[in-house]
Scaffold this active site. Structure first.
Site, PDB file in Angstrom:
ATOM      1  N   TRP A  27       0.809  -1.239   0.000  1.00  0.00           N
ATOM      2  CA  TRP A  27       0.000   0.000   0.000  1.00  0.00           C
ATOM      3  C   TRP A  27       0.833   1.276   0.000  1.00  0.00           C
ATOM      4  O   TRP A  27       0.383   2.316   0.466  1.00  0.00           O
ATOM      5  CB  TRP A  27      -0.975   0.045   1.185  1.00  0.00           C
ATOM      6  CG  TRP A  27      -1.553  -1.268   1.553  1.00  0.00           C
ATOM      7  CD1 TRP A  27      -2.263  -2.113   0.743  1.00  0.00           C
ATOM      8  CD2 TRP A  27      -1.476  -1.936   2.810  1.00  0.00           C
ATOM      9  NE1 TRP A  27      -2.630  -3.247   1.424  1.00  0.00           N
ATOM     10  CE2 TRP A  27      -2.163  -3.163   2.701  1.00  0.00           C
ATOM     11  CE3 TRP A  27      -0.906  -1.606   4.037  1.00  0.00           C
ATOM     12  CZ2 TRP A  27      -2.285  -4.061   3.752  1.00  0.00           C
ATOM     13  CZ3 TRP A  27      -1.022  -2.502   5.088  1.00  0.00           C
ATOM     14  CH2 TRP A  27      -1.703  -3.710   4.942  1.00  0.00           C
ATOM     15  N   HIS A  28       2.039   1.216  -0.530  1.00  0.00           N
ATOM     16  CA  HIS A  28       2.891   2.411  -0.543  1.00  0.00           C
ATOM     17  C   HIS A  28       2.893   3.078  -1.918  1.00  0.00           C
ATOM     18  O   HIS A  28       3.895   3.661  -2.330  1.00  0.00           O
ATOM     19  CB  HIS A  28       4.312   2.040  -0.113  1.00  0.00           C
ATOM     20  CG  HIS A  28       4.401   1.539   1.293  1.00  0.00           C
ATOM     21  ND1 HIS A  28       5.518   0.944   1.817  1.00  0.00           N
ATOM     22  CD2 HIS A  28       3.489   1.548   2.303  1.00  0.00           C
ATOM     23  CE1 HIS A  28       5.303   0.598   3.082  1.00  0.00           C
ATOM     24  NE2 HIS A  28       4.069   0.954   3.395  1.00  0.00           N
ATOM     25  N   TYR A  29       1.778   2.989  -2.630  1.00  0.00           N
ATOM     26  CA  TYR A  29       1.683   3.609  -3.947  1.00  0.00           C
ATOM     27  C   TYR A  29       1.706   5.132  -3.823  1.00  0.00           C
ATOM     28  O   TYR A  29       1.282   5.711  -2.822  1.00  0.00           O
ATOM     29  CB  TYR A  29       0.428   3.129  -4.685  1.00  0.00           C
ATOM     30  CG  TYR A  29      -0.856   3.192  -3.900  1.00  0.00           C
ATOM     31  CD1 TYR A  29      -1.573   4.372  -3.789  1.00  0.00           C
ATOM     32  CD2 TYR A  29      -1.359   2.056  -3.266  1.00  0.00           C
ATOM     33  CE1 TYR A  29      -2.766   4.434  -3.081  1.00  0.00           C
ATOM     34  CE2 TYR A  29      -2.542   2.108  -2.551  1.00  0.00           C
ATOM     35  CZ  TYR A  29      -3.229   3.296  -2.459  1.00  0.00           C
ATOM     36  OH  TYR A  29      -4.399   3.359  -1.738  1.00  0.00           O
TER      37      TYR A  29
END
Length: 591
Positions: free
Chosen positions: A527-529
């Protein structure tokens, strides 16, 4: 930094959740929240007498309207409210009384909830990787794994931030919501195995980004309760801040009569479907600030008429500004995982220890989330939380055969694997780049997002090195002593991991023989987009949107790399930093 929901095969009923998870002190907690946050209310309470865009008045608008009460939006609103009137609009609800958000033990339940009121909104990238966006006050800090670590000094220098102000802003966050982790025995085994595998030195407990192995901070306290960016609102000036929850902004409104378009307000929808208008003041310094995250911000800019002209015209969106770079440069850090089977019962732990390597990968770990009756091994349709990944099949691809095949696959995984945990290998600063495009004009629907994982060979090379290291960590004597398991071969560990990893990427027969194929077939997200509104292409160095007036972006959509091993610390700091900078630029010494 930050989110994950998916279609569950088995839904929890609301009554079941209340019975099993609501603490007995719920009423007391609600009273306390009302006392600490008197400015938070539902969007439907927005007064109809407020000046509208169609009939503005001279001085009755807000100094700042912030779209998105997330990881950056909350500290930003709190800071600006010290001197100016602020309206903060959040499309989700509050995290304070949601036990699935508040407690570490329920971490996986929120990520599996795909209802319309869930704190996480499921989406699937065009790459076939399942993902999520936050839909709750506090943003990603309300649904993530809680790890807190600062960006490197190189990152701060690269983005051009004032180091002195940065070093004032981080501690402001840390003093309010960050804790030292309990450091479980599982995480100790991770530490010792990393050091044994050459990820040295041991840097102890630190927030700093330093090569070697370290113990970082967490937003979970010693009782396992989460403290989100929403709690930073307690430091706001209650006389100058209004926070509306369930307020979904439909678009930003512009005055296009002058030489340059200028933002004048927003149109938002409340929880009952009624539309409202909110305006900013006539003061030349008043602004609309978008803090809706790497998915929401480029999406909203395009829905409001700022973006690639051909794409906007295709959806009959009136073009305010043709900017071909909106939605471009989307990047997600690919992650792959290795199972850690265990004959010992393992307690739940999220990320506490990290190995920061010179190979261009980060090694982290989690444990124990699959032991409850609500786990993947029981329901076969909930999240595999340790790897941040979903384990159900999206509606369009759901069939009875597919569901049965999925259930069988999960049942084939040895129960020992679910007693253990996962070693996570994440590629730092990927070179593979994708984009974001609108699919319709409904802001509630996810846009189309492509990350192009491993399209650049350097990313694939680093993934292979990360898998080699992660496997070495699992095979370390420190881990086998802890798990009471024999040292497994690399091929057996990879086979276990292939079965557990869930995405919609086609499998290949050689994915345990070729580490390159293993990386491609088992890629997931942590979830580090980020990206979509890069500095110099969509916004200026002070984050003002290029080509228009009175509009700014403050969130991770402006990043071209994810800061540190986990971005939430820097995104929260960014909200504080930009708030202080805006105050100082506007007020000078008076700030």
């Amino acid at each position: 930094m930050a989110s994950i929901g998916a279609v569950k095969i088995f839904f929890f009923s609301f009554a079941f959740c209340l019975f099993n998870f609501l603490p007995p002190s719920q009423g007391k907690q609600e009273k306390l929240n009302a006392y600490r946050y008197p400015f938070i209310r539902k969007a439907s309470t927005f007064p109809s007498s407020t000046p509208s865009i169609s009939a503005p008045t001279n001085n009755n608008g807000y100094d700042y309207i912030i779209i998105g009460g997330g990881t950056a939006g909350c500290p930003l609103a709190t800071t600006l409210s010290q001197k100016f009137s602020v309206l903060l609009l959040e499309r989700g609800g509050v995290p304070f009384t949601n036990p699935n958000v508040s407690f570490l033990e329920n971490f996986h339940i929120t990520l599996a909830d795909t209802s319309a009121t869930s704190a996480s909104q499921y989406f699937k990238s065009e790459d076939g990787v399942l993902n999520a966006r936050a839909r709750v006050l506090g943003g990603g800090s309300s649904i993530n794994a809680g790890f807190y670590t600062r960006a490197s000094s190189r990152f701060i220098e690269k983005v051009g931030w004032d180091p002195k102000l940065v070093n004032e802003s981080y501690p402001w966050i840390e003093k309010q919501i960050v804790h030292r982790p309990t450091f479980s025995s599982y995480q100790r085994a991770v530490r010792d195995s990393l050091l044994d595998s050459g990820v040295s030195p041991f840097n102890g407990f630190t927030y700093d980004h330093i090569y070697g192995t370290k113990l970082g901070g967490t937003i979970f306290d010693r009782f396992g309760r989460r403290h989100t960016a929403a709690e930073l609102l307690a430091s706001a000036n209650p006389q100058k801040l209004t926070v509306l929850i369930y307020a979904t902004v439909q678009k930003i409104v512009f005055d296009t009569k002058g030489k340059r378009p200028k933002a004048v307000g927003v149109i938002f929808e409340d929880e009952n479907g009624k539309q409202h208008e909110a305006i900013i003041g006539n003061d030349k310094e008043s602004e609309v600030i978008v803090s809706s995250g790497a998915i929401g911000t480029p999406q909203l800019l395009m829905l409001s008429g700022i973006g690639p002209k051909p794409e906007l015209e295709k959806l009959n969106i009136s073009v305010v500004l043709d900017n071909p770079f909106v939605g471009k440069g989307m990047v997600d850090n690919p992650m792959n995982t290795i199972f850690v089977p265990s004959n010992r019962e393992v307690h739940q732990s999220l990320i506490e220890t990290v190995g920061i390597t010179k190979l261009g990968v980060y090694i982290e770990a989690s444990s124990g989330f699959s032991q409850s009756p609500n786990s993947i091994h029981w329901h076969h349709g909930i999240v595999s939380p340790e790897i941040g990944q979903l384990s159900t099949i999206p509606p369009k691809q759901r069939s009875q055969e597919a569901v049965q095949a999925f259930i069988k696959n999960k049942k084939d995984i040895p129960v020992e694997a679910f007693r253990g945990g996962f070693i996570l290998s994440k590629v730092a600063n990927p070179w593979s780049v994708g984009d974001l495009k609108l699919v319709n004009t409904n802001v509630n629907d996810n846009p189309s997002v492509t990350f192009n994982y491993f399209s650049h060979p350097y990313d694939l090379h680093r993934c292979v090195e990360g898998i080699k290291l992660a496997t070495k960590v699992v095979q370390s004597q420190h881990f086998t002593n802890y798990t009471l398991c024999n040292r497994e071969t690399t091929e057996k560990l990879l086979n276990l991991s292939v079965k557990a990893s869930v995405n919609l990427v086609p499998r290949h027969a050689n994915d345990t023989k070729s580490l390159e194929q293993f990386c491609k077939d088992t890629v997931i997200t942590i979830w580090h987009y980020h990206g979509g509104c890069h500095v110099g292409k969509v916004v200026s160095s002070d984050h003002k949107v290029l080509g228009v007036d009175k509009l700014r972006v403050v969130d991770g959509s402006t990043f071209d790399e994810s800061p540190g091993t986990n971005p939430q610390a820097t995104v929260m700091m960014m909200g504080r930093y930009m708030g202080l900078k805006i105050l100082r630029d506007r007020l000078g010494k008076l700030a």
